[in-house]
Design a protein around this motif. Structure first.
Motif, PDB file in Angstrom:
ATOM      1  N   VAL A  88      38.658 -68.412  12.576  1.00 29.95           N
ATOM      2  CA  VAL A  88      38.065 -69.002  11.375  1.00 29.95           C
ATOM      3  C   VAL A  88      38.906 -70.192  10.945  1.00 29.95           C
ATOM      4  O   VAL A  88      40.077 -70.049  10.598  1.00 29.95           O
ATOM      5  CB  VAL A  88      37.970 -67.973  10.235  1.00 29.95           C
ATOM      6  CG1 VAL A  88      37.476 -68.644   8.954  1.00 29.95           C
ATOM      7  CG2 VAL A  88      37.040 -66.828  10.616  1.00 29.95           C
ATOM      8  N   ILE A  89      38.308 -71.384  10.998  1.00 27.32           N
ATOM      9  CA  ILE A  89      39.007 -72.599  10.552  1.00 27.32           C
ATOM     10  C   ILE A  89      38.919 -72.720   9.038  1.00 27.32           C
ATOM     11  O   ILE A  89      39.912 -73.008   8.361  1.00 27.32           O
ATOM     12  CB  ILE A  89      38.415 -73.846  11.229  1.00 27.32           C
ATOM     13  CG1 ILE A  89      38.531 -73.730  12.752  1.00 27.32           C
ATOM     14  CG2 ILE A  89      39.104 -75.114  10.727  1.00 27.32           C
ATOM     15  CD1 ILE A  89      37.820 -74.841  13.505  1.00 27.32           C
ATOM     16  N   SER A  90      37.721 -72.497   8.495  1.00 24.22           N
ATOM     17  CA  SER A  90      37.545 -72.559   7.042  1.00 24.22           C
ATOM     18  C   SER A  90      36.255 -71.843   6.660  1.00 24.22           C
ATOM     19  O   SER A  90      35.348 -71.679   7.472  1.00 24.22           O
ATOM     20  CB  SER A  90      37.510 -74.004   6.544  1.00 24.22           C
ATOM     21  OG  SER A  90      36.413 -74.699   7.103  1.00 24.22           O
ATOM     22  N   HIS A 142      32.192 -78.708  22.136  1.00 25.62           N
ATOM     23  CA  HIS A 142      33.059 -77.972  23.056  1.00 25.62           C
ATOM     24  C   HIS A 142      33.493 -76.618  22.481  1.00 25.62           C
ATOM     25  O   HIS A 142      33.175 -75.576  23.035  1.00 25.62           O
ATOM     26  CB  HIS A 142      34.302 -78.799  23.390  1.00 25.62           C
ATOM     27  CG  HIS A 142      34.020 -80.104  24.032  1.00 25.62           C
ATOM     28  ND1 HIS A 142      33.516 -80.213  25.310  1.00 25.62           N
ATOM     29  CD2 HIS A 142      34.146 -81.374  23.555  1.00 25.62           C
ATOM     30  CE1 HIS A 142      33.348 -81.502  25.614  1.00 25.62           C
ATOM     31  NE2 HIS A 142      33.713 -82.217  24.570  1.00 25.62           N
ATOM     32  N   ALA A 143      34.222 -76.673  21.363  1.00 24.67           N
ATOM     33  CA  ALA A 143      34.886 -75.465  20.893  1.00 24.67           C
ATOM     34  C   ALA A 143      34.638 -75.147  19.428  1.00 24.67           C
ATOM     35  O   ALA A 143      34.899 -74.019  19.011  1.00 24.67           O
ATOM     36  CB  ALA A 143      36.395 -75.574  21.132  1.00 24.67           C
ATOM     37  N   THR A 144      34.181 -76.094  18.635  1.00 23.18           N
ATOM     38  CA  THR A 144      34.046 -75.849  17.202  1.00 23.18           C
ATOM     39  C   THR A 144      32.577 -75.774  16.804  1.00 23.18           C
ATOM     40  O   THR A 144      31.739 -76.543  17.283  1.00 23.18           O
ATOM     41  CB  THR A 144      34.758 -76.935  16.378  1.00 23.18           C
ATOM     42  OG1 THR A 144      34.277 -78.226  16.772  1.00 23.18           O
ATOM     43  CG2 THR A 144      36.258 -76.867  16.589  1.00 23.18           C
ATOM     44  N   PHE A 173      25.604 -74.803  14.149  1.00 20.32           N
ATOM     45  CA  PHE A 173      25.630 -76.199  14.571  1.00 20.32           C
ATOM     46  C   PHE A 173      26.844 -76.448  15.456  1.00 20.32           C
ATOM     47  O   PHE A 173      27.957 -75.986  15.153  1.00 20.32           O
ATOM     48  CB  PHE A 173      25.702 -77.136  13.360  1.00 20.32           C
ATOM     49  CG  PHE A 173      24.428 -77.197  12.580  1.00 20.32           C
ATOM     50  CD1 PHE A 173      23.428 -78.092  12.928  1.00 20.32           C
ATOM     51  CD2 PHE A 173      24.219 -76.342  11.504  1.00 20.32           C
ATOM     52  CE1 PHE A 173      22.243 -78.148  12.217  1.00 20.32           C
ATOM     53  CE2 PHE A 173      23.033 -76.393  10.778  1.00 20.32           C
ATOM     54  CZ  PHE A 173      22.046 -77.292  11.142  1.00 20.32           C
ATOM     55  N   ALA A 174      26.608 -77.180  16.547  1.00 23.32           N
ATOM     56  CA  ALA A 174      27.721 -77.636  17.382  1.00 23.32           C
ATOM     57  C   ALA A 174      28.406 -78.783  16.664  1.00 23.32           C
ATOM     58  O   ALA A 174      27.754 -79.754  16.263  1.00 23.32           O
ATOM     59  CB  ALA A 174      27.199 -78.087  18.746  1.00 23.32           C
ATOM     60  N   LEU A 202      32.579 -69.756  23.723  1.00 25.28           N
ATOM     61  CA  LEU A 202      31.192 -69.503  23.351  1.00 25.28           C
ATOM     62  C   LEU A 202      30.206 -70.293  24.198  1.00 25.28           C
ATOM     63  O   LEU A 202      29.175 -69.754  24.646  1.00 25.28           O
ATOM     64  CB  LEU A 202      30.977 -69.832  21.862  1.00 25.28           C
ATOM     65  CG  LEU A 202      29.555 -69.623  21.330  1.00 25.28           C
ATOM     66  CD1 LEU A 202      29.111 -68.179  21.514  1.00 25.28           C
ATOM     67  CD2 LEU A 202      29.484 -70.023  19.854  1.00 25.28           C
ATOM     68  N   ARG A 203      30.491 -71.542  24.450  1.00 22.97           N
ATOM     69  CA  ARG A 203      29.518 -72.374  25.167  1.00 22.97           C
ATOM     70  C   ARG A 203      29.179 -71.787  26.538  1.00 22.97           C
ATOM     71  O   ARG A 203      28.020 -71.836  26.978  1.00 22.97           O
ATOM     72  CB  ARG A 203      30.031 -73.805  25.300  1.00 22.97           C
ATOM     73  CG  ARG A 203      29.019 -74.732  25.961  1.00 22.97           C
ATOM     74  CD  ARG A 203      29.429 -76.185  25.912  1.00 22.97           C
ATOM     75  NE  ARG A 203      28.517 -76.997  26.720  1.00 22.97           N
ATOM     76  CZ  ARG A 203      28.609 -78.308  26.861  1.00 22.97           C
ATOM     77  NH1 ARG A 203      29.562 -78.980  26.224  1.00 22.97           N
ATOM     78  NH2 ARG A 203      27.755 -78.961  27.629  1.00 22.97           N
TER      79      ARG A 203
END
Length: 557
Positions: free
Chosen positions: A288-290, A249-251, A244-245, A220-221
């Motif tokens: 999707v992490i949560s 980096h990735a999350t 929100f970052a 995405l970044r």
């Protein structure tokens, strides 16, 4: 025959080891108070992805508690911009940007709406998943703190000497008896402590529902044009949201603000909404992490205390977390209460000093919650009025986007650069503050007027030796003496007779804020002014008695 339940004792029992409970334990331990913490989670179990902002006032206290530097070194990469950007989508056309220094430049940056803070510790953008483990590790290592994980307080009784709680192990079902002089419920919005003392949340139960998703999207970044940002506001006719970052980096944490006609979280296609907010097509991959769905509310408990049992943080109040003032207000509760509890445990204060907690914090909670609710309603209106052609090409659309950008900046700079909420709030009606005839200045979410009116925050300045004013504060009360000819011996004798810790600071500073117009200013450890004058009160014993929570003598101060 069943074995008797294990009995553990301390001065204060804290229910809940989130940021509020941990901060309270840190402060109590620093004051020599023995603490038990009961927490239902396992040790170091990752917290939810919640608060993203540690306020300046909170960082000032973390500095005092010795953990500010650890927090500054965590979170987003040191050079990652903390800006807030408004776009048609995360990857779309930029409308406006609120510049906020990265943590590398936090102490040195002097330009911009978030860089002028009158403090030694400006705000810090860090998600709770990085913040809480640092607080936990620091607290668990402190002498006098016992942390009981996987432990649920199932009930308690109290009398005139203390609280006896029953706790159950969530691993083996065993029970313990926990004894303490005082207990504090820091156990969140569904607080069992609040329910048992019969306190009720009052206000607006639902302001807005937010479908929130914690995702991993390493690509995405690279798709986001221009300078990165900490927070992205997406404004388009398909879906408005916020991102929100988290690690830079990735999350990422994506908030999908549901419309009034979308009453249920599952009534909206989560995947499609995320893609509309990000501005990406069906081929873009993310994990999707949560799911972190939440409801924005404005609820304040009708009381914060039942005798020896207190409420703090989300147990006492819930509101839309604009300006990050859910967790930060809870930490302010904890630090307001902890020094009062310590004063009682240490023996120099009467337990009537504890009346100050509800008298001070409940009105402030009511004020701040209304600031947050009003801002939430303005944001809801703004999302409803996004024009259908906001993404159209051409000079006419450019002009429209410029207008929308200006409006978004003016509306939101106050919540992200919220000097008023940090430095403007004051306490009125406190039994341990000696008020004078002056009224405290008004404040808003974004603006304030420094003041030494009793109840206000003592304006910050630097001492000649390089320390912050607050670095020189004592553990309880600090008397700032700007005129060394002022005789303070009567107060020192009265304080010594009661055992009240009193630090006298002869101010030596290259520059003192103009608000300090009195020879003497008495402050508390939480930085609030409790009295000011050009000579000590005529009845020093009565004055010290008031600061210790004892009944005031009839003599005039």
């Amino acid at each position: 025959m069943n074995a008797p339940a294990e009995i553990l004792a301390a001065d204060v029992l804290i229910v809940g080891a989130g940021p509020v409970g941990l901060t309270m334990a840190m402060d109590l331990a620093a004051r020599g108070v023995k603490v038990l913490i009961a927490e239902i989670r396992r040790y170091a179990e990752p917290p939810n992805v919640k608060c993203n902002h540690v306020a300046s006032r909170t960082m000032e206290q973390f500095r005092r508690l010795g953990v500010a530097r650890k927090l500054r070194d965590a979170g987003l990469p040191a050079d990652y911009p903390n800006d807030v950007v408004f776009r048609t989508s995360v990857t779309g056309i930029e409308l406006t940007r609120i510049p906020i220094p990265c943590r590398r430049d936090r102490y040195t940056e002097a330009e911009g709406p978030d860089a002028w803070w009158p403090t030694a510790e400006p705000p810090h953008r860090i998600n709770q998943i990085y913040l809480e483990p640092i607080l936990l590790e620091h607290t668990a290592a402190l002498s006098g703190v016992t942390l009981l994980n996987r432990t649920q307080v199932t009930g308690f009784m109290q009398d005139e000497t203390g609280v006896v709680a029953t706790a159950t192990s969530l691993d083996d079902g065993g029970t313990r008896t926990l004894r303490a002089r005082f207990m504090v419920g820091c156990d969140g919005g569904s607080s069992a402590v609040r329910k048992q003392i019969g306190a009720k949340l009052e206000g607006t139960a639902v302001i807005q529902r937010v479908q929130s998703t914690y995702i991993r999207a390493p690509q995405l970044r690279s798709l986001i044009p221009g300078k990165p940002a900490w927070s992205y506001y997406s404004m388009n006719p398909r879906r408005c949201g916020t991102m929100f970052a988290i690690d830079g980096h990735a999350t990422w944490l994506v908030h999908n603000h549901l419309n009034a006609e979308e009453p249920e979280f599952d009534s909206v296609d989560r995947d499609r909404s995320i893609r509309d907010i990000l501005g990406v097509g069906p081929d873009f991959e993310y994990e999707v992490i949560s799911k972190e769905d939440w409801v924005g509310r404005r609820l304040v408990a009708d009381r914060f205390r039942d005798r020896r049992v207190f409420l703090a943080g989300d147990a006492a109040h819930l509101w839309v977390p604009y300006a990050g003032y859910g967790m930060n207000a809870g930490i302010a509760d904890a630090l307001n209460l902890s020094w009062l509890l310590a004063a009682c445990v240490q023996g120099w204060a009467d337990e009537r000093i504890l009346d100050a907690y509800e008298a001070e914090r409940q009105p402030i909670t009511e004020q701040v919650s209304r600031f947050a609710m009003d801002h939430a309603q303005k944001m809801i209106r703004a999302r409803r009025t996004v024009p259908a052609d906001i993404e159209a090409p051409g000079p006419e659309a450019d002009a429209q986007r410029a207008d929308i950008g200006r409006e978004a900046y003016e509306l939101n700079v106050q919540q992200f650069c919220c000097a008023g909420l940090n430095f403007g709030y004051y306490y009125t009606g406190s039994p341990v503050i000696e008020y004078d005839d002056a009224a405290p200045p008004a404040y808003s979410m974004g603006a304030f007027t420094p003041s030494t009116v009793p109840g206000c925050r003592a304006p910050h300045f630097w001492l000649t030796d390089g320390r912050s004013l607050y670095d020189a504060f004592g553990p309880a009360y600090t008397l700032l003496r700007f005129d060394r000819h002022a005789d303070v011996a009567p107060l020192q004798r009265a304080a010594q007779a009661t055992g009240m810790p009193l630090t006298v600071l002869d101010v030596d500073a290259p520059a003192v804020p103009a608000e300090y117009v009195h020879a003497l200013v008495m402050c508390r450890a939480d930085q609030h002014v409790v009295w000011r004058g050009d000579a000590v009160p005529r009845n020093g014993d009565a004055f010290i008695a008031r600061l210790c929570g004892r009944a005031m003598a009839e003599a005039t101060l």
